[in-house]
Design a protein around this motif. Sequence first.
Motif, short mmCIF file in Angstrom:
data_model
loop_
_atom_site.label_atom_id
_atom_site.label_comp_id
_atom_site.label_asym_id
_atom_site.label_seq_id
_atom_site.Cartn_x
_atom_site.Cartn_y
_atom_site.Cartn_z
N PRO A 1 -1.00 7.09 2.74
CA PRO A 1 -0.24 7.79 3.78
C PRO A 1 0.49 6.84 4.73
O PRO A 1 1.67 7.05 5.05
CB PRO A 1 -1.34 8.55 4.54
N ALA A 2 -0.14 5.74 5.13
CA ALA A 2 0.51 4.81 6.07
C ALA A 2 1.74 4.16 5.45
O ALA A 2 2.84 4.23 6.01
CB ALA A 2 -0.49 3.74 6.53
N ARG B 1 -8.96 12.94 -1.12
CA ARG B 1 -9.41 12.43 0.19
C ARG B 1 -9.51 13.60 1.16
O ARG B 1 -9.82 14.71 0.76
CB ARG B 1 -8.39 11.38 0.69
N GLY C 1 0.81 -1.22 0.00
CA GLY C 1 0.00 0.00 0.00
C GLY C 1 0.84 1.26 0.00
O GLY C 1 1.69 1.44 0.88
N GLU D 1 2.20 -1.31 -4.61
CA GLU D 1 0.94 -0.54 -4.74
C GLU D 1 0.17 -1.05 -5.97
O GLU D 1 0.72 -1.19 -7.06
CB GLU D 1 1.28 0.95 -4.88
N ALA D 2 -1.13 -1.29 -5.76
CA ALA D 2 -1.96 -1.82 -6.85
C ALA D 2 -2.21 -0.78 -7.93
O ALA D 2 -2.28 -1.10 -9.12
CB ALA D 2 -3.30 -2.30 -6.28
N ARG E 1 -5.85 11.05 -6.07
CA ARG E 1 -7.03 10.56 -5.34
C ARG E 1 -7.43 11.56 -4.25
O ARG E 1 -6.69 11.78 -3.30
CB ARG E 1 -6.67 9.19 -4.73
N LEU F 1 -6.31 10.09 8.19
CA LEU F 1 -4.91 10.21 7.77
C LEU F 1 -4.01 10.33 8.99
O LEU F 1 -2.97 9.67 9.09
CB LEU F 1 -4.77 11.45 6.89
N GLN G 1 -4.64 15.46 1.30
CA GLN G 1 -3.96 14.17 1.50
C GLN G 1 -3.15 13.78 0.28
O GLN G 1 -2.02 13.29 0.39
CB GLN G 1 -5.01 13.10 1.80
N ASP H 1 -2.60 -1.45 3.36
CA ASP H 1 -3.38 -1.50 2.12
C ASP H 1 -4.84 -1.12 2.31
O ASP H 1 -5.70 -1.52 1.55
CB ASP H 1 -3.25 -2.88 1.46
N GLY I 1 -3.04 1.95 9.82
CA GLY I 1 -3.96 2.82 9.07
C GLY I 1 -5.29 2.16 8.82
O GLY I 1 -5.78 1.35 9.62
N ASP I 2 -5.90 2.48 7.67
CA ASP I 2 -7.25 1.99 7.38
C ASP I 2 -7.34 0.48 7.29
O ASP I 2 -8.43 -0.07 7.38
CB ASP I 2 -7.75 2.60 6.06
N1 APR Z 1 -2.26 -4.61 -3.28
C1 APR Z 1 -1.54 -3.47 -3.34
N2 APR Z 1 -1.99 -2.26 -2.93
C2 APR Z 1 -3.23 -2.23 -2.42
C3 APR Z 1 -4.05 -3.38 -2.30
C4 APR Z 1 -3.51 -4.60 -2.76
N3 APR Z 1 -4.20 -5.74 -2.68
N4 APR Z 1 -5.24 -3.01 -1.74
C5 APR Z 1 -5.16 -1.68 -1.52
N5 APR Z 1 -3.96 -1.20 -1.93
C6 APR Z 1 -3.50 0.18 -1.87
C7 APR Z 1 -4.55 1.20 -2.29
O1 APR Z 1 -4.53 1.39 -3.70
C8 APR Z 1 -4.10 2.44 -1.53
O2 APR Z 1 -3.21 3.23 -2.33
O3 APR Z 1 -3.21 0.49 -0.52
C9 APR Z 1 -3.35 1.90 -0.32
C10 APR Z 1 -4.11 2.13 0.98
O4 APR Z 1 -4.14 3.54 1.21
P1 APR Z 1 -5.35 4.22 2.03
O5 APR Z 1 -6.62 3.55 1.70
O6 APR Z 1 -5.22 5.70 1.83
O7 APR Z 1 -5.04 3.85 3.56
P2 APR Z 1 -3.98 4.44 4.61
O8 APR Z 1 -2.63 4.60 4.00
O9 APR Z 1 -4.17 3.64 5.81
O10 APR Z 1 -4.48 5.94 4.90
C11 APR Z 1 -5.66 6.16 5.58
O11 APR Z 1 -6.34 7.50 3.75
O12 APR Z 1 -8.04 6.41 2.69
C12 APR Z 1 -7.76 7.48 3.47
O13 APR Z 1 -9.65 7.96 4.79
C13 APR Z 1 -8.43 7.34 4.79
O14 APR Z 1 -7.53 9.36 5.53
C14 APR Z 1 -7.44 7.95 5.67
C15 APR Z 1 -6.13 7.51 5.13
#
Ligand code: APR
Length: 392
Positions: A12-13, A44, A9, A32-33, A42, A300, A102, A160, A286-287
């Motif tokens: 941010p995390a 946010r 992923g 990253e997918a 994206r 975030l 973000q 992720d 993170g999420d």
């Molecule tokens: N393989 C690779 N990458 C993946 C997969 C996968 N199977 N599934 C998800 N991802 C990637 C997504 O494309 C995304 O870029 O993981 C990343 C997860 O990022 P976020 O959803 O932003 O989660 P996080 O880094 O925890 O940040 C949390 O972001 O989504 C907002 O509201 C949320 O503000 C919060 C913050």
Amino acid sequence: MRTQVGIIGAGPAGLMLSHLLHQEGIESVVLEARSRQYVEERVRAGVLEQGTVDVMVETGVGERLKREGLVHHGIELSFLGRRHRIDLSGLTGGKAITVYAQHEVIKDLIAARLAAGGQILFEVDGVSVHEIQSAAPKIRFRERAGGERELSCDFIAGCDGFHGVSRPSIPEGALTVFDRTYPFAWLGILAEAAPASEELIYTYHERGFALFSMRSPAVTRLYLQCAPDENLANWSDGRIWEELHTRFRTSDGWTPAEGPILQKSIAEMRGFVVEPMQFGRLFLAGDAAHIVPPTGAKGLNLAIADVRVLARAFAEFFKRGRGEKLDSYSATCLRRAWKVQRFSWWMTSMLHRFPGDAGFDQRRQLAELDYVTSSRAAMTSLAENYVGLPMG
Ligand code: APR
Ligand code: PHB
């Protein structure tokens, strides 16, 4: 392929974790997918706690944030036609929030990682994790160009997001899920209009919640409470502006400035926590581990708080051979996550109209808003949570 920490992923995390590990001389690879362009565009949330700003500035990725971020020393609560300012800085010994999108944080972190020679593999498919209870866990994936790959790691960080593969890779019985869905969602827009007020305005209205925010001196960010299964197609620009003006207009006539709508989206409102946030050598951050309703602007910031703990724990392990901080990672993060969950739930339950409310709830909410805007103790509690509890 081999690395010390495999990170799934590039949100941010994941990106902040890779950056903080690099500061400690610890290698990582981010998988990253999506494409780089997708994650950098994206839309946010956009509010950074003081602690998040401090981490970025102290670790050398805060230059653009300092130049372009909008520092805010207060927010406003609006109800019954009047706006009430909460003096965040005055109530927290000078702490502030910074409005900075973000996806701008994402851009800054990707640029810093690539400039430092960091490995971020975009557009990977079919990520799966293996042997997470061994000392040599693996991540398998497909590169668009390069075919099947396997990354051997000492540890895996599941960054992720809520719909990722990391959390489902933990055996069902090993996790406890705490989940609350709220009976409404947010319809959000970005409008090309200079913000008509300096600070954020959280508005309580009998027709539902509305939030006035911003992205820059030229872009306003607006949200309105809608049904949980709202269909965006039912909301023309005209209907959106009419509803926003109805909810925001105060007795002195203030209401947001209109402009071309650049983006519309529906965000669900959910509270979710999984315990524990680790299993074997897989650590969730993170999420992937928790979701908070956006009312407190915490998603975030909580992700950054998690990876600060995780980066320190990995540093203890790799540099001093000590595993205690890794063993207590989940407990440390959950203590903050539940306090953030509580604050986000409180802000949400104070400001939104709940279906089926026969009036008692509305009076209770108005009393809560009256109390919060007239009691220094109540304002201080809101302020210290909003700017961010100490990161420890
Ligand atoms: N393989 C690779 N990458 C993946 C997969 C996968 N199977 N599934 C998800 N991802 C990637 C997504 O494309 C995304 O870029 O993981 C990343 C997860 O990022 P976020 O959803 O932003 O989660 P996080 O880094 O925890 O940040 C949390 O972001 O989504 C907002 O509201 C949320 O503000 C919060 C913050
Ligand atoms: C935003 O600007 O996107 C924003 C601000 C405050 C919130 C949620 C979202 O509570």
